[in-house]
Motif scaffolding. Structure first.
Motif, mmCIF file in Angstrom:
data_model
loop_
_atom_site.group_PDB
_atom_site.id
_atom_site.type_symbol
_atom_site.label_atom_id
_atom_site.label_comp_id
_atom_site.label_asym_id
_atom_site.label_seq_id
_atom_site.Cartn_x
_atom_site.Cartn_y
_atom_site.Cartn_z
ATOM 1 N N MET A 11 -9.628 5.116 -3.174
ATOM 2 C CA MET A 11 -8.117 4.778 -3.555
ATOM 3 C C MET A 11 -8.391 3.540 -4.980
ATOM 4 O O MET A 11 -9.577 3.472 -5.272
ATOM 5 C CB MET A 11 -7.551 3.746 -2.609
ATOM 6 N N TYR A 12 -7.474 3.157 -5.201
ATOM 7 C CA TYR A 12 -8.105 1.649 -6.037
ATOM 8 C C TYR A 12 -6.924 0.825 -5.662
ATOM 9 O O TYR A 12 -6.349 0.918 -4.226
ATOM 10 C CB TYR A 12 -7.219 2.584 -7.938
ATOM 11 N N ALA A 42 -3.844 1.011 -2.304
ATOM 12 C CA ALA A 42 -5.570 -0.011 -1.182
ATOM 13 C C ALA A 42 -4.305 -0.053 -0.325
ATOM 14 O O ALA A 42 -3.561 -0.137 0.093
ATOM 15 C CB ALA A 42 -5.547 -1.158 -1.242
ATOM 16 N N VAL A 43 -5.349 0.612 1.384
ATOM 17 C CA VAL A 43 -4.884 0.196 2.495
ATOM 18 C C VAL A 43 -5.910 -0.568 2.967
ATOM 19 O O VAL A 43 -7.156 0.122 2.894
ATOM 20 C CB VAL A 43 -4.173 1.443 3.220
ATOM 21 N N ASP A 72 -13.267 -0.055 10.663
ATOM 22 C CA ASP A 72 -14.981 -0.585 10.941
ATOM 23 C C ASP A 72 -15.587 0.777 10.249
ATOM 24 O O ASP A 72 -17.322 0.722 9.743
ATOM 25 C CB ASP A 72 -15.440 -1.243 11.755
ATOM 26 N N ASN A 73 -15.546 1.705 10.811
ATOM 27 C CA ASN A 73 -16.179 3.274 9.996
ATOM 28 C C ASN A 73 -16.116 3.976 9.298
ATOM 29 O O ASN A 73 -16.373 5.308 9.688
ATOM 30 C CB ASN A 73 -16.107 3.983 11.818
ATOM 31 N N THR A 74 -14.861 3.554 8.931
ATOM 32 C CA THR A 74 -14.531 4.469 7.160
ATOM 33 C C THR A 74 -15.206 4.034 6.070
ATOM 34 O O THR A 74 -15.544 2.693 5.765
ATOM 35 C CB THR A 74 -13.172 4.438 7.066
ATOM 36 N N HIS A 75 -15.715 4.814 5.158
ATOM 37 C CA HIS A 75 -16.073 4.397 3.964
ATOM 38 C C HIS A 75 -15.009 3.969 2.740
ATOM 39 O O HIS A 75 -13.997 5.095 2.763
ATOM 40 C CB HIS A 75 -16.815 5.658 3.003
ATOM 41 N N PHE A 76 -14.936 2.889 2.516
ATOM 42 C CA PHE A 76 -14.146 2.834 1.431
ATOM 43 C C PHE A 76 -14.236 2.954 0.097
ATOM 44 O O PHE A 76 -15.610 2.362 -0.612
ATOM 45 C CB PHE A 76 -13.836 1.385 1.865
ATOM 46 N N VAL A 77 -13.604 3.929 -0.758
ATOM 47 C CA VAL A 77 -13.940 4.087 -1.638
ATOM 48 C C VAL A 77 -13.588 3.749 -2.869
ATOM 49 O O VAL A 77 -12.279 5.083 -3.106
ATOM 50 C CB VAL A 77 -14.712 5.996 -1.834
ATOM 51 N N PRO A 78 -13.331 3.035 -3.132
ATOM 52 C CA PRO A 78 -12.792 2.508 -4.848
ATOM 53 C C PRO A 78 -12.703 3.266 -6.246
ATOM 54 O O PRO A 78 -14.122 3.257 -6.710
ATOM 55 C CB PRO A 78 -12.759 0.838 -4.658
#
Length: 307
Positions: free
Chosen positions: A155-156, A160-161, A165-171
């Motif tokens: 996302m950007y 964003a949402v 804790d187990n998910t990669h945040f990929v901006p």
């Protein structure tokens, strides 16, 4: 078109401070994905690179291309300082599953197209080791068609949402402020403004943040899209990202719905004149179809309009 991923660019900001990790593309004229006789993975076929080498610097030329996407006015030096501050909070080395000859890194790239409705792809999507979703794509209430597993959320700031804790945040950053937003939104709170509202606080596991290099956008725009459109869509960049971090890539939820509209699977479309804007949507879709025809990926089209 014959695709040759001989020197794929990889992607993620890493050390040193203004660094990014990306494999340099030596041959820009055309590329294919090669499968080696001595298999580097346990898949039936493996997406491989025969001779990668890494470059740890973003050039000022790449920065100048990137800064024009959203009229960034600040300098290359400010970018470097901002990224250095970014790495005081987030990991310098991206958490990427490494290739192994006894392991198959399967990847599902899940777009948000309305063609996922009534597709019943959910269980199949959840079988993948890596499940990449985009922006605000929701799962609750749609599990039968889209699954409920998410390992990476691309996302950007404006889309964003919160992630668990187990998910990669990929901006995917489009401007220097996007780095500043993530620094502040994950700590004290962000108070700046953008072209549309952004969250002042965001919940994410700081150890699982993986920022995609700005140079990656330029690479996808020039090499994969031949400079068509202003810049690639988030969905298309997510697909190319998957080609670099997985051995087997399956694609869901891309393209128009069964009525030919660009809708989202979770909403009832009222504006049926939506287009892909600055993105070359039809060209991107054709490339996905070609990759499927060449058996480089598997494209699950869902309920699409047959032309």
């Amino acid at each position: 078109m014959f695709f040759k991923l001989r020197k794929p660019i990889f992607l993620l900001l890493s050390i040193p401070a203004i660094a990014l990790v990306y494999i340099f593309l030596r041959n820009l004229s055309g590329y294919s994905i090669n499968y080696q006789v001595s298999s580097p993975c346990a898949c039936y076929k493996c997406l491989t690179d025969s001779d990668p080498w890494f470059n740890y610097n973003i050039s000022e030329n790449e920065f100048n291309w990137w800064k024009r996407l959203q009229t960034e006015s600040r300098s290359f030096g400010v970018y470097g300082t901002t990224v250095a501050n970014f790495f005081k909070i987030f990991p310098r080395n991206p958490d990427v599953i490494q290739p192994k000859p006894d392991h198959c890194r399967t990847c599902a790239v899940v777009g948000n197209s309305g063609n996922l409705r009534r597709s019943h792809y959910g269980p199949l999507i959840d079988l993948h080791e890596v499940v990449i979703r985009m922006n605000t794509g929701i799962t609750r209430g749609f599990e039968k068609d889209v699954g409920n597993k998410t390992t990476h959320r691309v996302m950007y700031p404006e889309s964003a949402v919160a992630v668990d804790d187990n998910t990669h945040f990929v901006p995917f950053p489009f401007k220097i402020q996007d780095f500043e937003w993530l620094i502040n939104a994950s700590t004290t709170g962000f108070t700046g403004r953008s072209y549309m509202p952004v969250k002042s606080k965001i919940k994410t596991n700081k150890d699982l943040v993986m920022v995609v290099n700005p140079a990656f956008m330029k690479y996808v725009h020039e090499v994969w899209l031949g400079n068509k459109g202003r810049y690639p869509s988030t969905g298309f960049m997510a697909l190319i990202l998957a080609l670099h971090i997985c051995d087997e890539v399956n694609v869901f939820g891309y393209g128009a719905d069964s009525d030919g509209n660009r809708s989202h699977y979770w909403e009832i479309l009222t504006n049926k004149g939506l287009r892909t804007g600055v993105h070359p949507g039809s060209y991107e879709y054709n490339i996905i179809q070609q990759l499927d025809q060449q058996q480089k990926i598997k494209f699950y089209e869902g309920l699409t309009k047959k032309m």
